[in-house]
Design a protein around this motif. Structure first.
Motif, short mmCIF file in Angstrom:
data_model
loop_
_atom_site.label_atom_id
_atom_site.label_comp_id
_atom_site.label_asym_id
_atom_site.label_seq_id
_atom_site.Cartn_x
_atom_site.Cartn_y
_atom_site.Cartn_z
N PHE A 1 0.96 -1.30 -0.15
CA PHE A 1 0.02 0.07 -0.31
C PHE A 1 1.05 1.18 0.12
CE2 PHE A 1 -2.57 -3.16 2.07
CZ PHE A 1 -3.95 -3.26 1.49
N THR A 2 0.37 2.40 -0.69
CA THR A 2 0.83 3.57 -0.48
C THR A 2 -0.11 4.42 0.32
OG1 THR A 2 2.04 3.55 -2.72
CG2 THR A 2 1.50 5.79 -1.64
N VAL A 3 0.15 5.26 1.19
CA VAL A 3 -0.64 6.01 1.92
C VAL A 3 -0.24 7.51 1.74
CG1 VAL A 3 -1.60 6.59 4.44
CG2 VAL A 3 -0.96 4.24 3.79
N GLU A 4 -1.10 8.25 1.18
CA GLU A 4 -0.53 9.62 0.71
C GLU A 4 -1.68 10.75 1.43
OE1 GLU A 4 -0.18 12.31 -3.32
OE2 GLU A 4 -0.65 10.18 -3.41
N GLY A 5 -1.08 11.41 2.36
CA GLY A 5 -1.77 12.55 3.13
C GLY A 5 -1.82 14.01 2.36
N GLU A 6 -2.67 14.78 2.59
CA GLU A 6 -3.06 15.85 2.07
C GLU A 6 -1.86 16.74 2.69
OE1 GLU A 6 -6.83 17.40 2.78
OE2 GLU A 6 -8.08 15.94 1.62
N ASN A 7 -1.26 16.43 3.68
CA ASN A 7 -0.14 17.16 4.34
C ASN A 7 1.09 16.84 3.51
OD1 ASN A 7 0.23 14.58 4.96
ND2 ASN A 7 -0.12 14.67 7.25
N GLY A 8 1.01 16.19 2.60
CA GLY A 8 2.37 15.97 1.76
C GLY A 8 2.97 14.59 2.31
N ASP A 9 2.73 13.99 3.33
CA ASP A 9 3.26 12.82 3.77
C ASP A 9 3.03 11.66 2.59
OD1 ASP A 9 4.13 13.80 5.95
OD2 ASP A 9 3.24 12.90 7.63
N ILE A 10 3.97 10.82 2.32
CA ILE A 10 3.71 9.60 1.47
C ILE A 10 4.57 8.35 2.39
CG2 ILE A 10 4.10 8.42 -0.68
CD1 ILE A 10 4.33 11.01 -2.00
N LEU A 11 3.58 7.43 2.79
CA LEU A 11 3.89 6.19 3.47
C LEU A 11 4.15 4.99 2.69
CD1 LEU A 11 2.50 7.31 6.67
CD2 LEU A 11 4.51 7.80 6.39
N TYR A 12 4.90 4.24 2.87
CA TYR A 12 4.61 2.81 2.29
C TYR A 12 4.46 1.80 3.37
CZ TYR A 12 6.44 5.84 -1.42
OH TYR A 12 6.79 6.77 -2.34
N TYR A 13 3.56 0.87 3.16
CA TYR A 13 3.37 0.04 4.05
C TYR A 13 3.10 -1.58 3.34
CZ TYR A 13 2.41 3.12 7.90
OH TYR A 13 2.58 4.11 8.92
N VAL A 14 3.48 -2.94 3.93
CA VAL A 14 3.08 -3.96 3.65
C VAL A 14 2.08 -4.52 4.86
CG1 VAL A 14 4.98 -4.46 1.83
CG2 VAL A 14 4.98 -5.13 4.31
N VAL A 15 1.08 -5.34 4.31
CA VAL A 15 0.10 -5.95 5.44
C VAL A 15 0.09 -7.34 4.89
CG1 VAL A 15 -2.04 -6.03 6.39
CG2 VAL A 15 -1.03 -3.70 5.60
N SER A 16 0.76 -8.35 5.73
CA SER A 16 0.58 -9.67 5.53
C SER A 16 -0.86 -10.38 5.55
CB SER A 16 1.60 -10.28 6.22
OG SER A 16 0.96 -10.78 7.66
N TYR A 17 -0.94 -11.66 4.81
CA TYR A 17 -2.18 -12.03 4.93
C TYR A 17 -2.61 -12.36 6.50
CZ TYR A 17 -2.61 -13.00 -0.19
OH TYR A 17 -2.62 -12.74 -1.45
N THR A 18 -1.50 -12.38 7.27
CA THR A 18 -1.93 -12.88 8.63
C THR A 18 -1.90 -11.70 9.54
OG1 THR A 18 0.54 -13.47 8.91
CG2 THR A 18 -0.91 -15.13 8.47
N GLN A 19 -2.20 -10.40 8.84
CA GLN A 19 -2.17 -9.13 9.48
C GLN A 19 -1.02 -8.51 10.28
OE1 GLN A 19 -5.50 -9.70 12.48
NE2 GLN A 19 -6.23 -11.42 11.43
N GLN A 20 0.28 -8.84 9.85
CA GLN A 20 1.39 -8.34 10.21
C GLN A 20 1.56 -6.91 9.33
OE1 GLN A 20 2.85 -9.49 13.15
NE2 GLN A 20 1.01 -10.83 13.19
N VAL A 21 1.62 -6.00 10.08
CA VAL A 21 1.93 -4.71 9.33
C VAL A 21 3.62 -4.03 9.50
CG1 VAL A 21 1.39 -2.38 8.95
CG2 VAL A 21 -0.32 -4.00 9.87
N THR A 22 4.05 -3.77 8.26
CA THR A 22 5.37 -3.45 8.21
C THR A 22 5.48 -2.03 7.25
OG1 THR A 22 6.19 -5.70 8.12
CG2 THR A 22 7.93 -3.85 7.74
N GLU A 23 6.07 -1.19 8.09
CA GLU A 23 6.33 0.20 7.34
C GLU A 23 7.58 0.22 6.37
OE1 GLU A 23 6.33 5.05 7.81
OE2 GLU A 23 6.33 3.96 9.51
N ILE A 24 7.56 0.46 5.21
CA ILE A 24 8.46 0.31 4.34
C ILE A 24 9.25 1.75 3.88
CG2 ILE A 24 9.42 -0.53 1.96
CD1 ILE A 24 8.46 -2.67 3.92
N LEU A 25 10.31 1.71 4.12
CA LEU A 25 11.21 3.37 3.97
C LEU A 25 11.26 3.74 2.40
CD1 LEU A 25 13.99 3.36 6.54
CD2 LEU A 25 11.59 4.37 6.58
N GLY A 26 10.80 4.82 1.88
CA GLY A 26 10.54 5.00 0.54
C GLY A 26 12.18 5.35 0.06
#
Length: 261
Positions: free
Chosen positions: A236-261
């Motif tokens: 996933f890419t999460v883009e905010g109106e404040n200009g932030d752009i975040l990158y995440y992966v979410v595993s099928y078993t619900q583990q969330v990891t933020e990826i540095l862009g």
């Protein structure tokens, strides 16, 4: 749909039955456990015709649901967090329960009527509902231990998976979900891409931003699939109106990891 029962003698008989059974099963004798933690109730559970009756708020709040009472209609509505409509609603002294059922193909919600094994009744000013029916409808697994005089409720898959999020769960006002990647196949018993996006919207963003509602809208976009640490993940890419752009992966078993862009 609302059928009021206004038969005084019948009501008196029901109340007397409940009071006598309440004396037989005093508070502390009939015990209810939720995930091995004893559930405290203002009014003791009672057994009527072999059915365990419990205050509706007690079992609902154990599943993080809310209860609304309409005095005029004698209507009980049970809602889960982030839902556009209640899980179900019912009427006092009426065994018919109205369930909201979501159709993923048509993306529409319809009301399905089912008959519970007992009707909601009042005792000591509290609305009592059939425990097994309500608990299982919410997603609990129910086990009765006759030797202990106890009922055990275990959080089933519908309650434990992704914090209870499913196709009926709505995205909050600050989040918009889109898919730039076309998924093929079904994740099977694992979470869907939409549910993974809900985890980001409802669990991760509020942790990332102290007041997420004041940050403007975040656009959550599914961009692909990836194998991370041997687990299949949604990207996933999460883009905010404040200009932030975040990158995440979410595993099928619900583990969330933020990826540095």
């Amino acid at each position: 749909m609302n059928k009021r029962v206004i038969k005084a003698m019948a009501a008196v008989v029901v109340i007397l039955m409940m009071l006598s059974l309440s004396a037989a099963y005093a508070a502390g004798e009939l015990k209810i456990f939720v995930d091995d933690v004893m559930l405290e109730t203002e009014v003791p559970p009672v057994i009527i015709n072999g059915r365990t009756m419990i205050p509706v708020r007690a079992v609902s709040e154990a599943a993080d649901c809310e209860v609304q009472w309409d005095e005029e209609q004698k209507k009980i509505s049970i809602s889960a967090p982030h839902r556009a409509q209640p899980l179900m609603y019912m009427y006092l002294d009426n065994p018919i329960v109205n369930l909201y059922v979501y159709n993923a193909e048509t993306m529409e919600t319809a009301v399905d009527q089912v008959e519970a094994d007992a009707a909601p009744v009042l005792v000591n000013g509290r609305t009592m509902v059939p425990l097994r029916f309500i608990a299982e409808t919410m997603g609990f697994e129910v086990e009765w231990n006759e030797a202990e005089g106890a009922v055990y409720l275990g959080s089933g898959p519908e309650l434990t998976a992704a914090g209870g999020y499913d196709d009926n769960t709505q995205f909050p006002p600050y989040a918009e979900y889109t898919e730039a990647y076309v998924l093929e196949g079904d994740p099977g018993e694992y979470i869907s891409a939409r549910t993974a996006a809900l985890i980001l919207a409802l669990d991760i963003l509020p942790e990332k931003y102290t007041d997420v509602n004041s940050e403007g809208k975040f656009k959550i976009t599914l961009t692909g699939l990836s194998d991370v640490g041997g687990e299949e993940c949604y990207m996933f890419t999460v883009e905010g109106e404040n200009g932030d752009i975040l990158y995440y992966v979410v595993s099928y078993t619900q583990q969330v990891t933020e990826i540095l862009g």
